[in-house]
Design a protein around this motif. Structure first.
Motif, PDB file in Angstrom:
ATOM      1  N   ARG A  85      -5.303  -8.824   9.628  1.00 14.46           N
ATOM      2  CA  ARG A  85      -5.073  -8.353   8.254  1.00 14.46           C
ATOM      3  C   ARG A  85      -5.491  -6.892   8.132  1.00 14.46           C
ATOM      4  O   ARG A  85      -6.415  -6.441   8.792  1.00 14.46           O
ATOM      5  N   VAL A  86      -4.813  -6.139   7.272  1.00  9.66           N
ATOM      6  CA  VAL A  86      -5.165  -4.745   7.023  1.00  9.66           C
ATOM      7  C   VAL A  86      -6.408  -4.716   6.138  1.00  9.66           C
ATOM      8  O   VAL A  86      -6.414  -5.258   5.038  1.00  9.66           O
ATOM      9  N   VAL A  87      -7.474  -4.100   6.663  1.00  9.22           N
ATOM     10  CA  VAL A  87      -8.731  -3.968   5.944  1.00  9.22           C
ATOM     11  C   VAL A  87      -9.267  -2.551   6.158  1.00  9.22           C
ATOM     12  O   VAL A  87      -8.722  -1.778   6.955  1.00  9.22           O
ATOM     13  N   SER A 124      -6.119   5.731  -1.411  1.00 12.45           N
ATOM     14  CA  SER A 124      -4.774   6.305  -1.484  1.00 12.45           C
ATOM     15  C   SER A 124      -3.756   5.206  -1.796  1.00 12.45           C
ATOM     16  O   SER A 124      -3.982   4.028  -1.503  1.00 12.45           O
ATOM     17  N   PRO A 125      -2.624   5.587  -2.386  1.00  7.95           N
ATOM     18  CA  PRO A 125      -1.597   4.577  -2.695  1.00  7.95           C
ATOM     19  C   PRO A 125      -1.117   3.812  -1.457  1.00  7.95           C
ATOM     20  O   PRO A 125      -0.896   2.601  -1.531  1.00  7.95           O
ATOM     21  N   ILE A 126      -0.975   4.495  -0.337  1.00  8.36           N
ATOM     22  CA  ILE A 126      -0.507   3.826   0.883  1.00  8.36           C
ATOM     23  C   ILE A 126      -1.516   2.771   1.320  1.00  8.36           C
ATOM     24  O   ILE A 126      -1.166   1.626   1.600  1.00  8.36           O
ATOM     25  N   ALA A 127      -2.797   3.139   1.382  1.00 11.19           N
ATOM     26  CA  ALA A 127      -3.830   2.197   1.812  1.00 11.19           C
ATOM     27  C   ALA A 127      -3.936   1.025   0.841  1.00 11.19           C
ATOM     28  O   ALA A 127      -4.017  -0.131   1.262  1.00 11.19           O
ATOM     29  N   ARG A 128      -3.936   1.319  -0.454  1.00  8.92           N
ATOM     30  CA  ARG A 128      -4.042   0.236  -1.442  1.00  8.92           C
ATOM     31  C   ARG A 128      -2.879  -0.741  -1.316  1.00  8.92           C
ATOM     32  O   ARG A 128      -3.042  -1.944  -1.497  1.00  8.92           O
ATOM     33  N   GLY A 129      -1.695  -0.204  -0.980  1.00  5.06           N
ATOM     34  CA  GLY A 129      -0.528  -1.071  -0.835  1.00  5.06           C
ATOM     35  C   GLY A 129      -0.584  -1.947   0.411  1.00  5.06           C
ATOM     36  O   GLY A 129       0.039  -3.005   0.461  1.00  5.06           O
ATOM     37  N   MET A 130      -1.316  -1.492   1.434  1.00  8.19           N
ATOM     38  CA  MET A 130      -1.366  -2.236   2.696  1.00  8.19           C
ATOM     39  C   MET A 130      -2.544  -3.200   2.803  1.00  8.19           C
ATOM     40  O   MET A 130      -2.487  -4.155   3.566  1.00  8.19           O
ATOM     41  N   ILE A 131      -3.629  -2.932   2.080  1.00 10.25           N
ATOM     42  CA  ILE A 131      -4.825  -3.776   2.185  1.00 10.25           C
ATOM     43  C   ILE A 131      -4.458  -5.245   1.943  1.00 10.25           C
ATOM     44  O   ILE A 131      -3.772  -5.587   0.987  1.00 10.25           O
ATOM     45  N   GLY A 132      -4.903  -6.085   2.855  1.00 16.29           N
ATOM     46  CA  GLY A 132      -4.674  -7.530   2.731  1.00 16.29           C
ATOM     47  C   GLY A 132      -3.381  -8.007   3.371  1.00 16.29           C
ATOM     48  O   GLY A 132      -3.159  -9.208   3.483  1.00 16.29           O
TER      49      GLY A 132
END
Length: 158
Positions: A85-87, A124-132
């Motif tokens: 998972r992206v964390v 960042s928007p990219i990181a927030r979109g990928m988390i989880g």
């Protein structure tokens, strides 16, 4: 003040800067102030004013770094067990679906973010979109140019 997530490398860089400020920059500015005082009249002494201003900056930065380090939650990517998972601290390979452009980013704290080195802020928007998300997932991310779709190709903890 709440805890601030930071990678092991990010914490090392902050500690190195703090050490340099305390052992090199602070003594240097103290010497500069002493030399400027020795010149006499302080009311029109530009060197003295500049050295005092620099001292204020150094002391402020030392306090800021000590505060960040005391509230830091140091996260070692290598010891994460997030089952793909992206964390925070993960390194993510992704592809923009429309253009086919590929990019690899590590998700780091705000102080560590440097897009040129492939490190993006967890906020960042990219990181927030990928988390989880997991490898193979497609995410929609709001960018200044509109909504873009990215496929997560791989998630590593390095």
């Amino acid at each position: 003040m709440s805890t601030i997530p930071i990678t092991v490398r990010g914490a090392e860089l902050l500690k190195e800067e703090l050490h340099r400020l305390k052992t090199v920059d602070r003594p240097s500015v103290i010497n500069a102030i002493a030399e400027a005082r020795a010149q006499g009249d302080l009311s029109e002494n530009a060197e003295y004013d500049a050295a005092k201003e620099r001292q204020g900056f150094i002391e402020g930065r030392i306090q800021e770094l000590e505060g960040k380090l005391s509230n830091a939650q140091i996260i070692d990517a290598k010891s994460l067990d997030a089952d793909g998972r992206v964390v925070f601290a993960a390194t993510v390979e992704m592809e923009e679906l429309e253009s086919g452009d590929k990019a690899t980013y590590q998700i780091v704290g705000d102080d560590e973010a440097d897009i040129k080195q492939g490190k993006i802020s967890v906020n960042s928007p990219i990181a927030r979109g990928m988390i989880g998300k997991f490898a193979g997932d497609v995410v929609e991310i709001q960018t200044p140019g509109g909504v873009r779709e990215y496929e997560i190709l791989d998630v590593k903890y390095i």
